[in-house]
Structure formats: structure tokens, C-alpha cells
Scaffold this motif. Sequence first.
Motif, PDB file in Angstrom:
ATOM      1  N   SER A 178       1.867   8.077   0.553  1.00  0.00           N
ATOM      2  CA  SER A 178       1.084   6.883   0.229  1.00  0.00           C
ATOM      3  C   SER A 178       1.960   5.686  -0.112  1.00  0.00           C
ATOM      4  O   SER A 178       1.485   4.553  -0.133  1.00  0.00           O
ATOM      5  N   PHE A 179       3.240   5.936  -0.401  1.00  0.00           N
ATOM      6  CA  PHE A 179       4.167   4.844  -0.694  1.00  0.00           C
ATOM      7  C   PHE A 179       4.864   4.347   0.569  1.00  0.00           C
ATOM      8  O   PHE A 179       5.784   3.537   0.490  1.00  0.00           O
TER       9      PHE A 179
ATOM     10  N   GLU B 298      -3.337  -7.443  -3.094  1.00  0.00           N
ATOM     11  CA  GLU B 298      -3.049  -6.845  -1.794  1.00  0.00           C
ATOM     12  C   GLU B 298      -2.387  -5.483  -2.004  1.00  0.00           C
ATOM     13  O   GLU B 298      -1.272  -5.383  -2.505  1.00  0.00           O
ATOM     14  N   THR B 299      -3.089  -4.429  -1.637  1.00  0.00           N
ATOM     15  CA  THR B 299      -2.537  -3.078  -1.724  1.00  0.00           C
ATOM     16  C   THR B 299      -3.292  -2.182  -0.761  1.00  0.00           C
ATOM     17  O   THR B 299      -4.391  -2.520  -0.301  1.00  0.00           O
ATOM     18  N   LYS B 300      -2.704  -1.052  -0.446  1.00  0.00           N
ATOM     19  CA  LYS B 300      -3.297  -0.125   0.521  1.00  0.00           C
ATOM     20  C   LYS B 300      -4.579   0.488  -0.049  1.00  0.00           C
ATOM     21  O   LYS B 300      -4.637   0.877  -1.214  1.00  0.00           O
ATOM     22  N   THR B 301      -5.627   0.545   0.780  1.00  0.00           N
ATOM     23  CA  THR B 301      -6.907   1.110   0.365  1.00  0.00           C
ATOM     24  C   THR B 301      -7.277   2.292   1.264  1.00  0.00           C
ATOM     25  O   THR B 301      -6.608   2.569   2.267  1.00  0.00           O
TER      26      THR B 301
ATOM     27  N   SER C 173     -18.366   1.619   3.368  1.00  0.00           N
ATOM     28  CA  SER C 173     -17.728   0.309   3.192  1.00  0.00           C
ATOM     29  C   SER C 173     -17.224   0.113   1.765  1.00  0.00           C
ATOM     30  O   SER C 173     -16.202  -0.543   1.537  1.00  0.00           O
ATOM     31  N   LEU C 174     -17.939   0.688   0.785  1.00  0.00           N
ATOM     32  CA  LEU C 174     -17.497   0.584  -0.606  1.00  0.00           C
ATOM     33  C   LEU C 174     -16.328   1.511  -0.903  1.00  0.00           C
ATOM     34  O   LEU C 174     -15.341   1.112  -1.537  1.00  0.00           O
ATOM     35  N   ILE C 175     -16.436   2.737  -0.446  1.00  0.00           N
ATOM     36  CA  ILE C 175     -15.382   3.726  -0.718  1.00  0.00           C
ATOM     37  C   ILE C 175     -14.074   3.307  -0.063  1.00  0.00           C
ATOM     38  O   ILE C 175     -12.990   3.548  -0.607  1.00  0.00           O
ATOM     39  N   GLU C 176     -14.169   2.668   1.090  1.00  0.00           N
ATOM     40  CA  GLU C 176     -12.958   2.245   1.798  1.00  0.00           C
ATOM     41  C   GLU C 176     -12.211   1.144   1.056  1.00  0.00           C
ATOM     42  O   GLU C 176     -11.063   0.843   1.386  1.00  0.00           O
ATOM     43  N   GLN C 177     -12.835   0.544   0.039  1.00  0.00           N
ATOM     44  CA  GLN C 177     -12.152  -0.489  -0.754  1.00  0.00           C
ATOM     45  C   GLN C 177     -11.379   0.089  -1.944  1.00  0.00           C
ATOM     46  O   GLN C 177     -10.656  -0.631  -2.622  1.00  0.00           O
ATOM     47  N   ILE C 178     -11.524   1.389  -2.200  1.00  0.00           N
ATOM     48  CA  ILE C 178     -10.815   2.009  -3.323  1.00  0.00           C
ATOM     49  C   ILE C 178      -9.315   2.016  -3.036  1.00  0.00           C
ATOM     50  O   ILE C 178      -8.881   2.456  -1.968  1.00  0.00           O
ATOM     51  N   PRO C 179      -8.503   1.528  -3.971  1.00  0.00           N
ATOM     52  CA  PRO C 179      -7.045   1.524  -3.743  1.00  0.00           C
ATOM     53  C   PRO C 179      -6.485   2.952  -3.701  1.00  0.00           C
ATOM     54  O   PRO C 179      -6.867   3.800  -4.512  1.00  0.00           O
TER      55      PRO C 179
END
Length: 520
Positions: free
Chosen positions: A137-138, A211-214, A334-340
Motif C-alpha cells: 500500500s506504500f 491527496e492520498t490513495k483510496t 462510491s462511498l466505500i471507494e473514498q475510504i483512504p
Amino acid sequence: MIDLITQKTASLKNDLLSGLTVALALVPEAVAFAFVAGVEPLVGLYAAFMVGLITSLIGGRPGMISGATGALAVVMVTLVAEHGVEYLFATVVLMGLIQITAGVLKLGKFIRMVPHPVMLGFVNGLAIVIFLAQLGSFGKNSGEGWLANTILEGSVIDVAWMQGPELWVMLGLVALTMAIIFILPKLTNAIPASLAAIVTISLLVIGFGIETKTVGDVASIAGGLPSFHIPMVPLTFETLWIILPYSVILAAIGLIESLLTLSLIDEITETRGKGNRECIGQGVANTVTGLFGGMGGCAMIGQSMINVNSGGRGRLSGITAALCLLAFILFASSLIEQIPIAALVGVMFIVVIGTFEWTSFRIIRKIPKSDAFVLVLVSGVTVATDLAIAVIVGVIVSALVFAWEHAKHIYAELSEEGESKIYSLRGPLFFGSVSHFREIFHPKTDPDHVIIDFQHSRVCDHSGIEAIDALAERYQTAGKVLHLRHLSPECIELLEKAKNLVEVDDMTDPHYHIATDKLA
């Protein structure tokens, strides 16, 4: 292990909230394992939903979470690459039937025979594997890993690492997630700390536009209901010979990981799951999953630890996790895909900390060298290969060591207490030592009152129980009064003829599990 559990008893609220927390953590795991197996993300998500739901309903360990796992995915990838996903579905169906057969034959009891050093090695190895899996994930979404052209190329740590602000933001969010999980239980237990951390970090990222990976950067999780689908493969012996080896390997890995996780949850929650029922539950789940387009699965130690640490104890926690995951796929993608991703990584790092047996560093110089060797060996093999091989290697080495060190079998030290003769047993009582156990005692020549003290012995299996019952019958036939001391509650429950001869002392009687079908 570090005791991160804040709730010791089951409750409706805890099961519902912990199930929701687990569902959020299942999404990236299921997607990642689907990619490892070479199939579409929904194949992994459907497996997580169906396996999780069915095992929660009919499995033998309430509170344990099952779904698509990496241990199975690494075996599946070759089959998918060579023969296609339809052969995978057929393999999963056969895998489930094999697991059902194992449960019907009551093979689940043998997990109780896994030595403690092997269990410690399994726990430590899995913790390391979970930790290494998070390192991906990094990495950036593309690019050559930093270990290219080395022996570790293509491994879980061979990623193109983030750099600069992107990396620092990721690390900061992970650290904040972990801090919330550590601190919140000291303030309130109203909601699971892991769930609060995920929600807080998500709102922080969305609210401030960080700005971070979701989750959405990994894959889309939108889809419909899984539909019934008979695997499109030729019904020939050639097909059977293709899928049978994979099915056997997958069934073995799935049951070993599930039953070891069951034993771990037993220890943490101070309850007992039913191994044979879990075998059948896993088998039914995989059979159904293969017929509905899923990749199959087994128990997940990481998600199970999240569940019990969040207060999940009952079947409702696993059912909630499965249904929430389905709801995410159908309505809330669409909501879950916004979780970092950082929030989920932080949760998994907490799982690593809670899973790893840190006391092994302290005891490794105090325990026998053979046990220390087995512990390190199983941990290393788990990380380097897979769980099944590690456990098999550990059990074989432990068995050889046991056979060598217990060549003298069981024995007894004799003493007197008034007019009673006391046999103080030393050594384990199991199928291999019952013959010598019988030879120790002499009912015909012993005095009228005889005491057998099991304080320094341990009854390992049902053969030992039967040996005690048979010995009690010998003394009764000889007209002698027999007393049994320091037997575990399970021993007492399993005894038939000798049950009334046991002296119970809750303060000093030991507590341990026995490998037997009656309680499995």
C-alpha cells in the motif's frame, strides 16, 4: 499476545458494529487476493461475502471471520493462468466437498494435537505475513520495484515506494489511525475503536481534500448479486485429474488455517469452538461459492482479530460483516471507494501488534532449544512458503522431538497419605503411552484407598480418557476406593465410569483442551 480486547462478553451492539468494521477491512483484502489469484475483483468480493456468511451461520466458531485469503490465492494463480477461471470454480466446488468429508470423518479434532511451539510459530509467521502484505500500500500504482533484478523481485516488499509528501501523508494517516485505536478504548467503549478510526480518517481526508490513495484507486467494487453458475468445464476424468491436486491442496490449507485460527480465538475468548463443525461449514461455504462465481476461502486471522478486538463474539458479527460487504457492492461502492487505504493499513498494523506473540522474545531462551527451534522454523516457513507447509513441517519436527524426549513414556512417583497410596503421575497420557500407564498400577495388591494425582501429567486425547475409565473399573472390581485429582474440566466431562471418583478443586485444577470427537 497483547490484550487489545475491551469487551469479554457478546452483545448485539458489539456484534453489529464490529461486523461493520470487519466489512470495511475486507474490501481491499478481497480485491488484493483476487488480483493475486489472477481473477476479477468481484470474484474475490463474492467469495468474501458467501464464505463469510455461510461459515458464520453454520460453522463451529462464532466470532471467527472467513473470506478470500492470500494462502489460497497463491495456489490458485497457476491453475487460473493455465486453464482459466472456470476450472477454478470447479476446483473450489471439489475443495468444499473434500472439506465436508473431513468434517464428517471427524478429522477436526486433530488440530488439538498441534504443539504449542507450532502454534506460536503460526501466529508469529502470520503476523509477519500480514505486515508485509500492507507494505504494498506504500507503493505507487505503477513503476519498477526497488528490488528489481534481485532474488526478492516480485515479492510483497518489491514495490515502487512513494516518495516526498505523498509518503509522509500516508505515514501520518497510518500513525493517526493507530493512535485513535490505542487511545479511544481508554475514553469510551461505545463504538469499536477501529471503526471510529476508519470513519475519522475518511472524514479528515474528504473534508480537507487530502491527496492520498483510496480504495477506489485499487479497483471498483460496484456489482450486482452473485448468480448461480455451474462451472463450464468438460465433465471428464481428464478434468478431474486437473482439478483434484489443486482441490486437495486448497482443502488442506483452508482447513489448517481455519482450525488454527479457531484455536487462537478459543484461547483469546476463553471459549471452545467445534472443529468438526467448522470443517463442514467451510466445506459447504466453498461448495456454494464455487457454484456462484467465487474464488473460495477460509478463516482470516487478521479480520478475526479485528472482530474479537472490536467486541464481536457471536455469529451475528460475521453475518453482519458479510451482509455489509454485499451492501457495499450493491449500493455504497462510491462511498466505500473514498475510504483512504491508510486507515485500513493502520487497522491491520494494530492487528499485527495484537497477533504477534511478543512474549516469545522473552521466553525463547527459557524454553527447550527444540521448542525454540520449532517456533522459529514455523515462523520462517510460513513467511517463505505457505501456512500448510509450515504447520506440517512444524508438526513433523515436533513429533520427532517428542518421540525422542519421551522414550521413557509415562511414570509415577509413589507416596503415602495416611492409609492411602498416592500415584503422582509424570508425563503425558495419550494413545502412545496408555499401555505403560496400565502397567504402573496394581489394583490387586494396592491398599483399599488409592489416589492418582494428575497435577504433573496431561491427558491429551480420548485414548487417555478411556484408559482412566478402564483403570477405575479395575479398582472397582478389586473392591478398592479410587480418587482422581487435578484433572481438567474437559477430562471430567468426558469420563464415564470414573466421573464420580474425581476430586474437583477450582483453584488448582488445570485447564486445557483434549483432542476428541465428543467436544469437537
